[in-house]
Write a protein that holds these residues in place. Structure first.
Motif, PDB file in Angstrom:
ATOM      1  N   SER A 112     -14.699  60.120 -21.036  1.00 57.21           N
ATOM      2  CA  SER A 112     -15.613  60.699 -22.019  1.00 57.21           C
ATOM      3  C   SER A 112     -15.083  62.044 -22.468  1.00 57.21           C
ATOM      4  O   SER A 112     -14.276  62.681 -21.795  1.00 57.21           O
ATOM      5  N   ALA A 113     -15.599  62.474 -23.627  1.00 56.05           N
ATOM      6  CA  ALA A 113     -15.211  63.767 -24.168  1.00 56.05           C
ATOM      7  C   ALA A 113     -16.456  64.477 -24.693  1.00 56.05           C
ATOM      8  O   ALA A 113     -17.337  63.848 -25.281  1.00 56.05           O
ATOM      9  N   THR A 114     -16.513  65.773 -24.430  1.00 50.51           N
ATOM     10  CA  THR A 114     -17.560  66.630 -24.994  1.00 50.51           C
ATOM     11  C   THR A 114     -16.856  67.644 -25.893  1.00 50.51           C
ATOM     12  O   THR A 114     -15.648  67.542 -26.134  1.00 50.51           O
ATOM     13  N   ASP A 115     -17.566  68.665 -26.316  1.00 54.39           N
ATOM     14  CA  ASP A 115     -16.956  69.708 -27.145  1.00 54.39           C
ATOM     15  C   ASP A 115     -15.950  70.552 -26.371  1.00 54.39           C
ATOM     16  O   ASP A 115     -15.099  71.199 -26.962  1.00 54.39           O
ATOM     17  N   THR A 116     -16.053  70.558 -25.054  1.00 52.33           N
ATOM     18  CA  THR A 116     -15.196  71.442 -24.252  1.00 52.33           C
ATOM     19  C   THR A 116     -14.423  70.741 -23.146  1.00 52.33           C
ATOM     20  O   THR A 116     -13.633  71.384 -22.461  1.00 52.33           O
ATOM     21  N   GLU A 117     -14.619  69.436 -22.954  1.00 51.38           N
ATOM     22  CA  GLU A 117     -14.004  68.775 -21.802  1.00 51.38           C
ATOM     23  C   GLU A 117     -13.653  67.324 -22.089  1.00 51.38           C
ATOM     24  O   GLU A 117     -14.424  66.586 -22.694  1.00 51.38           O
ATOM     25  N   LEU A 118     -12.471  66.940 -21.616  1.00 57.67           N
ATOM     26  CA  LEU A 118     -12.023  65.549 -21.622  1.00 57.67           C
ATOM     27  C   LEU A 118     -11.961  65.114 -20.163  1.00 57.67           C
ATOM     28  O   LEU A 118     -11.278  65.749 -19.354  1.00 57.67           O
ATOM     29  N   LEU A 119     -12.706  64.075 -19.803  1.00 55.20           N
ATOM     30  CA  LEU A 119     -12.702  63.552 -18.441  1.00 55.20           C
ATOM     31  C   LEU A 119     -12.211  62.117 -18.503  1.00 55.20           C
ATOM     32  O   LEU A 119     -12.834  61.269 -19.156  1.00 55.20           O
ATOM     33  N   THR A 126      -9.835  49.006  -6.968  1.00 56.10           N
ATOM     34  CA  THR A 126      -9.253  48.058  -6.021  1.00 56.10           C
ATOM     35  C   THR A 126      -7.819  48.412  -5.644  1.00 56.10           C
ATOM     36  O   THR A 126      -7.288  47.873  -4.680  1.00 56.10           O
ATOM     37  N   ASP A 127      -7.202  49.331  -6.384  1.00 64.05           N
ATOM     38  CA  ASP A 127      -5.809  49.691  -6.125  1.00 64.05           C
ATOM     39  C   ASP A 127      -5.689  51.203  -5.925  1.00 64.05           C
ATOM     40  O   ASP A 127      -5.694  51.707  -4.812  1.00 64.05           O
ATOM     41  N   GLN A 128      -5.614  51.924  -7.018  1.00 60.32           N
ATOM     42  CA  GLN A 128      -5.532  53.384  -6.991  1.00 60.32           C
ATOM     43  C   GLN A 128      -6.407  53.886  -8.131  1.00 60.32           C
ATOM     44  O   GLN A 128      -6.227  53.495  -9.276  1.00 60.32           O
ATOM     45  N   LEU A 129      -7.359  54.751  -7.818  1.00 62.22           N
ATOM     46  CA  LEU A 129      -8.254  55.288  -8.831  1.00 62.22           C
ATOM     47  C   LEU A 129      -8.193  56.806  -8.792  1.00 62.22           C
ATOM     48  O   LEU A 129      -8.301  57.418  -7.731  1.00 62.22           O
ATOM     49  N   GLY A 130      -7.991  57.389  -9.952  1.00 62.03           N
ATOM     50  CA  GLY A 130      -7.955  58.833 -10.065  1.00 62.03           C
ATOM     51  C   GLY A 130      -8.740  59.288 -11.275  1.00 62.03           C
ATOM     52  O   GLY A 130      -9.205  58.478 -12.079  1.00 62.03           O
ATOM     53  N   ARG A 131      -8.892  60.592 -11.378  1.00 64.00           N
ATOM     54  CA  ARG A 131      -9.531  61.156 -12.563  1.00 64.00           C
ATOM     55  C   ARG A 131      -8.875  62.491 -12.869  1.00 64.00           C
ATOM     56  O   ARG A 131      -8.388  63.190 -11.967  1.00 64.00           O
ATOM     57  N   SER A 132      -8.860  62.810 -14.148  1.00 61.05           N
ATOM     58  CA  SER A 132      -8.300  64.072 -14.622  1.00 61.05           C
ATOM     59  C   SER A 132      -9.280  64.704 -15.586  1.00 61.05           C
ATOM     60  O   SER A 132      -9.835  64.022 -16.448  1.00 61.05           O
ATOM     61  N   ALA A 141      -7.619  78.794 -22.925  1.00 60.49           N
ATOM     62  CA  ALA A 141      -6.707  78.067 -22.032  1.00 60.49           C
ATOM     63  C   ALA A 141      -7.269  76.666 -21.782  1.00 60.49           C
ATOM     64  O   ALA A 141      -8.376  76.339 -22.216  1.00 60.49           O
ATOM     65  N   ILE A 142      -6.499  75.843 -21.092  1.00 60.72           N
ATOM     66  CA  ILE A 142      -6.973  74.529 -20.652  1.00 60.72           C
ATOM     67  C   ILE A 142      -6.830  74.476 -19.135  1.00 60.72           C
ATOM     68  O   ILE A 142      -5.733  74.687 -18.601  1.00 60.72           O
ATOM     69  N   GLN A 143      -7.922  74.208 -18.450  1.00 56.01           N
ATOM     70  CA  GLN A 143      -7.922  74.031 -17.001  1.00 56.01           C
ATOM     71  C   GLN A 143      -7.799  72.533 -16.728  1.00 56.01           C
ATOM     72  O   GLN A 143      -8.650  71.753 -17.154  1.00 56.01           O
ATOM     73  N   VAL A 144      -6.730  72.133 -16.052  1.00 53.72           N
ATOM     74  CA  VAL A 144      -6.489  70.722 -15.738  1.00 53.72           C
ATOM     75  C   VAL A 144      -6.691  70.522 -14.245  1.00 53.72           C
ATOM     76  O   VAL A 144      -6.036  71.176 -13.425  1.00 53.72           O
ATOM     77  N   THR A 145      -7.602  69.627 -13.890  1.00 51.00           N
ATOM     78  CA  THR A 145      -7.887  69.320 -12.491  1.00 51.00           C
ATOM     79  C   THR A 145      -7.761  67.817 -12.298  1.00 51.00           C
ATOM     80  O   THR A 145      -8.268  67.039 -13.109  1.00 51.00           O
ATOM     81  N   ASP A 146      -7.057  67.409 -11.226  1.00 51.33           N
ATOM     82  CA  ASP A 146      -6.831  65.994 -10.928  1.00 51.33           C
ATOM     83  C   ASP A 146      -7.335  65.665  -9.535  1.00 51.33           C
ATOM     84  O   ASP A 146      -7.196  66.472  -8.607  1.00 51.33           O
ATOM     85  N   TRP A 147      -7.892  64.463  -9.398  1.00 55.25           N
ATOM     86  CA  TRP A 147      -8.369  63.954  -8.118  1.00 55.25           C
ATOM     87  C   TRP A 147      -7.885  62.528  -7.927  1.00 55.25           C
ATOM     88  O   TRP A 147      -7.637  61.806  -8.884  1.00 55.25           O
ATOM     89  N   ILE A 148      -7.810  62.126  -6.676  1.00 58.16           N
ATOM     90  CA  ILE A 148      -7.537  60.735  -6.308  1.00 58.16           C
ATOM     91  C   ILE A 148      -8.655  60.287  -5.375  1.00 58.16           C
ATOM     92  O   ILE A 148      -9.118  61.079  -4.541  1.00 58.16           O
ATOM     93  N   LEU A 149      -9.114  59.061  -5.513  1.00 54.60           N
ATOM     94  CA  LEU A 149     -10.168  58.533  -4.655  1.00 54.60           C
ATOM     95  C   LEU A 149      -9.529  57.924  -3.414  1.00 54.60           C
ATOM     96  O   LEU A 149      -8.638  57.078  -3.510  1.00 54.60           O
TER      97      LEU A 149
END
Length: 168
Positions: A112-119, A126-132, A141-149
């Protein structure tokens, strides 16, 4: 049969400019604000790193492409370069796309995307799931944060602040 094919091809070619215009007129959310080159000197993958990302409009403005490069341990024998490319398409705040990288990963993107953030979520549970998350900060600036489940939940593996590279 050939005549039918050629007439169909001609009709498609005549409609092509209107399709491209439809993409250009579509609301791309915050992605146009990302266009250009960005850099960060924060850690990545738990190691010192220099990171770069370039956002560009591609395919006559229908998509936005992210080229991402992370150089860990630059200038040392342990130096390693990660390269990835994501293609993003936004319609009414919903994001779809694809990701490829030099680890051999190929992921569908959705989010999803808002006015200030892309998620963006990538991969499959079932394999590898992540989010950025790509968040515009108040100072541009742009703050980039990544996670893995993993088995214990979402584990953050990257959190970098990217500054726009000045045009020379």
């Amino acid at each position: 049969m050939l005549r039918l094919f050629l007439s169909g091809l001609a009709a498609l070619m005549m409609s092509a400019p209107s399709l491209a215009q439809a993409c250009a007129d579509r609301d791309h959310g915050l992605l146009p604000d990302f266009l250009g080159e960005w850099q960060s000197d924060g850690d990545a993958f738990g190691q010192p790193a220099q990171s770069r990302m370039t956002w560009s409009s591609v395919m006559e403005g229908c998509f936005h492409q992210l080229d991402y490069v992370i150089e860990t341990n630059p200038g040392t024998e342990e130096a390693w370069t990660f390269r990835g490319r994501g293609t993003h398409y936004i319609v009414e705040g919903d994001v779809e796309g694809h990701w490829i990288d030099n680890n051999g990963d190929l992921h569908d993107l959705r989010g999803s995307a808002t006015d200030t953030e892309l998620l963006v979520y990538w991969g499959e549970a079932t394999d590898q799931l992540g989010r950025s998350r790509y968040a515009l900060t108040e100072d541009g600036a742009i703050q980039v944060t990544d996670w893995i489940l993993n088995d214990t939940g979402w584990q953050q593996f990257n959190d970098n602040r990217f500054e726009r590279v000045a045009d020379d």
